[in-house]
Motif scaffolding. Structure first.
Motif, short mmCIF file in Angstrom:
data_model
loop_
_atom_site.label_atom_id
_atom_site.label_comp_id
_atom_site.label_asym_id
_atom_site.label_seq_id
_atom_site.Cartn_x
_atom_site.Cartn_y
_atom_site.Cartn_z
N ASP A 51 4.58 -9.55 3.23
CA ASP A 51 3.19 -9.17 3.43
C ASP A 51 2.30 -10.36 3.09
O ASP A 51 2.30 -10.84 1.96
N SER A 100 -3.73 -8.31 7.20
CA SER A 100 -4.19 -7.03 7.76
C SER A 100 -5.47 -6.55 7.10
O SER A 100 -6.18 -5.70 7.63
N ASN A 106 -5.56 -4.89 4.31
CA ASN A 106 -5.35 -3.65 3.56
C ASN A 106 -4.02 -3.70 2.83
O ASN A 106 -3.25 -4.65 2.97
N SER A 152 -1.67 -1.15 3.05
CA SER A 152 -0.99 0.02 3.60
C SER A 152 0.52 -0.02 3.40
O SER A 152 1.19 1.01 3.47
N LYS A 153 1.09 -1.20 3.15
CA LYS A 153 2.53 -1.31 2.94
C LYS A 153 2.94 -0.95 1.51
O LYS A 153 4.13 -0.86 1.22
N TRP A 154 1.96 -0.75 0.64
CA TRP A 154 2.23 -0.62 -0.79
C TRP A 154 1.83 0.75 -1.33
O TRP A 154 1.02 1.45 -0.73
N SER A 155 2.37 1.06 -2.51
CA SER A 155 1.90 2.20 -3.29
C SER A 155 1.03 1.65 -4.42
O SER A 155 1.46 0.76 -5.15
N LYS A 165 6.37 -1.37 -4.05
CA LYS A 165 6.93 -1.14 -2.73
C LYS A 165 8.34 -0.56 -2.87
O LYS A 165 9.19 -1.14 -3.55
#
Length: 259
Positions: free
Chosen positions: A29, A33, A35, A37-40, A79
C-alpha cells in the motif's frame, strides 16, 4: 550432441527454478488512493496526508497524529494476512519521526490478534520511540538500536517463521543467514541510502500469526509518518537448494565436455 541437449535442458530448468525463487508481494500500500480502505483502524488519529513532509511533494502517506487520548488497548492500524504464517517474509515501510518533543511509542509486528503487547499472541514485536529501537519479543544479537529524528528511513524487518535457517540478500546487498524463530531489522537512510543493522530479535514461530500492523500505546501526543508498506516473501530454502543443484548439474556437464 547429447551433452548439448543436457546443457540446454539444464539451463532451461535453472531459468524456471530462478523464477520460482523470486520474492512475491503478499501485500502493498503506497496510500496514493488517499484512504485506508485496505486496513483495520480504530481511531481518527490515523489518516492519509498529502503533505510534502517527509517523503516528497505530491505524495500520499499515513499521518499518525495521536492527540494523547488512546483507545482501550491502543490506537491501531492492522491488516489481516494469514499468508505470513510459517514462511519467510520481509516487512518494509518508510518511516519518519519528527523531533517535536513528543514520545512516538510506535509498536509493530506480526500477531494473532490486535494485541501487540501480549507476547503470548505476538510472533515478533518491535517498538520505535524517540530514536530508540526496542526488541520487546526478545533479543538475539544487538546492532545499532538507535535512529535519528527528522530523518526519513526505509525500515526492513526480515522474519523467519519457518522451521529451518535460510540465507537472504540484506538491504546493503550482502548475504546474511537467519535462524529459525528470529527476525533481523535494518534502517536505510533515504537521503544517503546508508543501511544500518539494528539487531536480531526473537520471533515465536509457534504462534499462528494472521495479521501485521502498527499500534500506539502512548498517552501523550505523538506524530509519525508511514508510507509504502510492503510484505513480501523470501524464497524457501528448498527452492535455493534446487537452484544451486541445477547450477551444479550444468557445471558438471560443462566439465565433462572439457574433459
Amino acid at each position: 550432441m547429447n551433452q548439448y541437449k543436457y546443457l540446454f535442458a539444464g539451463f532451461l530448468a535453472l531459468g524456471c527454478l530462478a523464477g520460482m525463487a523470486q520474492a512475491e508481494d503478499l501485500f502493498s500500500d503506497d496510500f496514493e488512493s488517499g484512504n485506508l480502505s485496505k486496513w483495520s483502524i480504530n481511531t481518527t488519529d490515523i489518516s492519509v496526508t498529502s503533505s510534502s513532509l517527509p517523503f516528497g511533494a505530491s505524495n500520499q502517506s499515513v499521518f499518525y497524529n495521536d492527540d494523547g487520548t488512546v483507545n482501550s488497548g491502543g490506537d491501531f492500524l492492522f491488516k489481516d494476512l494469514p499468508a505470513i504464517d510459517g514462511i519467510g517474509t520481509i516487512m518494509s515501510f518508510d518511516y519518519y519521526e519528527p523531533d517535536d518533543g513528543n514520545s512516538a511509542d510506535l509498536n509493530l509486528g506480526y500477531t494473532a490478534t490486535t494485541d501487540l503487547n501480549n507476547i503470548d499472541t505476538a510472533g515478533w514485536w518491535l517498538k520505535l520511540n524517540d530514536g530508540a529501537i526496542t526488541f520487546f519479543s526478545g533479543e538475539v544479537a544487538a546492532g545499532t538500536k538507535t535512529y535519528s529524528l527528522d530523518t526519513a528511513y526505509r525500515v526492513y524487518v526480515v522474519v523467519n517463521d519457518t522451521a529451518s535457517a535460510f540465507s537472504y540478500s540484506a538491504p546493503a546487498g550482502d548475504a546474511q543467514n537467519i535462524a529459525s524463530g528470529e527476525f533481523d531489522v535494518y534502517f536505510q537512510d533515504l537521503s544517503t541510502l546508508t543501511v544500518t543493522y539494528a539487531g536480531t530479535g526473537v520471533n515465536d514461530n509457534t504462534d499462528a500469526v494472521s495479521r501485521f500492523g502498527f499500534r500506539n500505546f502512548n498517552t501523550g501526543n505523538q506524530v509519525v509518518y508511514l508510507d509504502n508498506v510492503v510484505i513480501s516473501t523470501i524464497p524457501e530454502p528448498a527452492q535455493f537448494a534446487l537452484l544451486f543443484g541445477g547450477l551444479a548439474l550444468i557445471l558438471g556437464v560443462m566439465r565433462r565436455r572439457k574433459a
